[in-house]
Design a protein around this motif. Structure first.
Motif, PDB file in Angstrom:
ATOM      1  N   ASP A 191       0.819  -1.207   0.000  1.00 52.14           N
ATOM      2  CA  ASP A 191       0.000   0.000   0.000  1.00 52.14           C
ATOM      3  C   ASP A 191       0.855   1.259   0.000  1.00 52.14           C
ATOM      4  O   ASP A 191       0.471   2.285  -0.557  1.00 52.14           O
ATOM      5  N   ALA A 192       2.011   1.167   0.659  1.00 50.08           N
ATOM      6  CA  ALA A 192       2.888   2.332   0.764  1.00 50.08           C
ATOM      7  C   ALA A 192       4.325   1.922   0.482  1.00 50.08           C
ATOM      8  O   ALA A 192       4.728   0.782   0.729  1.00 50.08           O
ATOM      9  N   LEU A 193       5.098   2.854  -0.065  1.00 49.30           N
ATOM     10  CA  LEU A 193       6.512   2.639  -0.310  1.00 49.30           C
ATOM     11  C   LEU A 193       7.327   3.561   0.581  1.00 49.30           C
ATOM     12  O   LEU A 193       6.903   4.678   0.888  1.00 49.30           O
ATOM     13  N   ALA A 194       8.503   3.096   0.979  1.00 50.89           N
ATOM     14  CA  ALA A 194       9.480   3.954   1.642  1.00 50.89           C
ATOM     15  C   ALA A 194      10.455   4.407   0.564  1.00 50.89           C
ATOM     16  O   ALA A 194      11.133   3.581  -0.042  1.00 50.89           O
ATOM     17  N   GLY A 195      10.501   5.697   0.288  1.00 50.67           N
ATOM     18  CA  GLY A 195      11.329   6.216  -0.789  1.00 50.67           C
ATOM     19  C   GLY A 195      12.544   6.949  -0.261  1.00 50.67           C
ATOM     20  O   GLY A 195      12.437   7.768   0.649  1.00 50.67           O
TER      21      GLY A 195
ATOM     22  N   GLY B 119       0.843  -1.589  -6.509  1.00 53.94           N
ATOM     23  CA  GLY B 119      -0.434  -1.138  -5.972  1.00 53.94           C
ATOM     24  C   GLY B 119      -0.301  -0.117  -4.857  1.00 53.94           C
ATOM     25  O   GLY B 119      -1.207   0.031  -4.020  1.00 53.94           O
ATOM     26  N   ALA B 120       0.810   0.618  -4.831  1.00 52.05           N
ATOM     27  CA  ALA B 120       1.045   1.596  -3.763  1.00 52.05           C
ATOM     28  C   ALA B 120       0.289   2.892  -4.036  1.00 52.05           C
ATOM     29  O   ALA B 120       0.247   3.382  -5.165  1.00 52.05           O
ATOM     30  N   THR B 121      -0.293   3.455  -2.986  1.00 55.98           N
ATOM     31  CA  THR B 121      -1.023   4.720  -3.110  1.00 55.98           C
ATOM     32  C   THR B 121      -0.295   5.880  -2.439  1.00 55.98           C
ATOM     33  O   THR B 121      -0.699   7.030  -2.595  1.00 55.98           O
TER      34      THR B 121
END
Length: 317
Positions: free
Chosen positions: A213-217, A294-296
């Motif tokens: 759902d979320a990425l660490a960038g 599928g990250a938002t």
């Protein structure tokens, strides 16, 4: 103890000075040159012009360090020099002319250092870490504070600009071609994992089936992308999260075939003055990565490969 860390990347060459005491590190200052070494690679070969440019910058950095009697210096390089056909010869010449010992870190090592540096800052136990550089993109899936899978992909913002764009800002059609290329590579991602040797062979984790759902960038692409996102959407400077669903519109807004209003030109130049050629290629790669998993949303961390190198290679965690 003062340590100088030099990171010879595909987009930027950076030097940072750290005070390292026991297991604690403090960055005292950093300097960078936006060089785009990946653009100096022609037919897979690092050109003499690229070597000369790297030498020029490294001599500036070493001169600065010598002025302050900082003798503990570590230098490493990533995709632009790592992937060049003449990597060994180019690095040897740079070492000879600068007096630096330069470590060519592998894509696997780069992903590991990214993970170590970022997780010290994030404190997250589970997630997917992404670092979009100038010549490669590193992905690390982790859970319980441990790496499940990692991979280095041939996706880079500087490389994409050199390959697909004819001007400072790409056209929408050029961004579409970048999107297609990034999608093709991500669709075949497990092949790159196999080539890199899986971190945990017994692991059943596959990047092709992973959902996040979320990425660490981390890294310059996400730092500049966040700055532009905050400016466009009037977000506070302390905001560290990008709504990934806004990326396609953000890209379209600044393509060169759009008649950019002066206000948008001012906004772009204020937000990312050093990354004008690479901001849209980088955001295009980010968009495709988010779509694939599928990250938002994307949360940015300022710690990454340099800090990971310190924790792993200097402190020895």
């Amino acid at each position: 103890m003062l340590h100088g860390i030099i990171d010879i990347g595909s987009s930027t060459v950076r030097m940072a000075v750290y005070d390292i005491r026991g297991g604690d590190i403090e960055m005292l200052l950093k300097k960078k040159h936006v060089v785009g070494l990946a653009a100096y690679v022609k037919d897979g070969v690092m050109t003499q012009a690229g070597i000369d440019k790297a030498v020029e910058i490294l001599k500036e950095f070493t001169g600065f360090l010598q002025c302050f009697h900082i003798t503990r210096v570590a230098a490493f390089t990533t995709a632009a020099l790592r992937n060049a056909k003449n990597s060994r010869e180019a690095v040897a010449e740079i070492e000879r002319r600068t007096g630096l010992a330069i470590r060519v870190i592998t894509g696997d090592e780069e992903a590991t250092f990214d993970f170590i540096g970022a997780t010290h800052a994030f404190g997250h136990e589970d997630g997917l870490l992404v670092d979009i550089g100038g010549g490669s993109t590193e992905l690390v899936a982790f859970a319980g504070g441990k790496i499940l899978q990692k991979v280095s992909l041939p996706l880079g913002a500087t490389d994409f600009h050199a390959r697909f764009s004819d001007d400072v800002l790409p056209t929408l059609a050029e961004c579409r071609r970048m999107e297609e290329e990034a999608g093709r590579i991500l669709a075949d991602i497990d092949r790159y994992v196999t080539d890199a040797k899986k971190t945990a062979p017994e692991s059943t984790v596959s990047f092709n089936t992973l959902h996040a759902d979320a990425l660490a960038g981390i890294g310059g692409t996400f730092k500049s992308g966040l700055a532009l996102y905050n400016a466009v959407y009037d977000m506070p400077a302390e905001n560290l999260t990008i709504d990934a669903r806004a990326l396609p519109e953000l890209i379209r807004r600044f393509t060169s075939d759009r008649d950019l209003p002066q206000d948008d030109v001012i906004l772009l130049m204020r937000a990312v003055p050093d990354r004008l050629p690479t901001i849209l290629p980088g955001l295009t790669i980010a968009h495709v990565v988010c779509r694939h998993f599928g990250a938002t949303r994307i949360t940015y961390s300022d710690s990454g490969v340099r800090e990971g190198y310190i924790y792993s290679e200097i402190i020895g965690e």
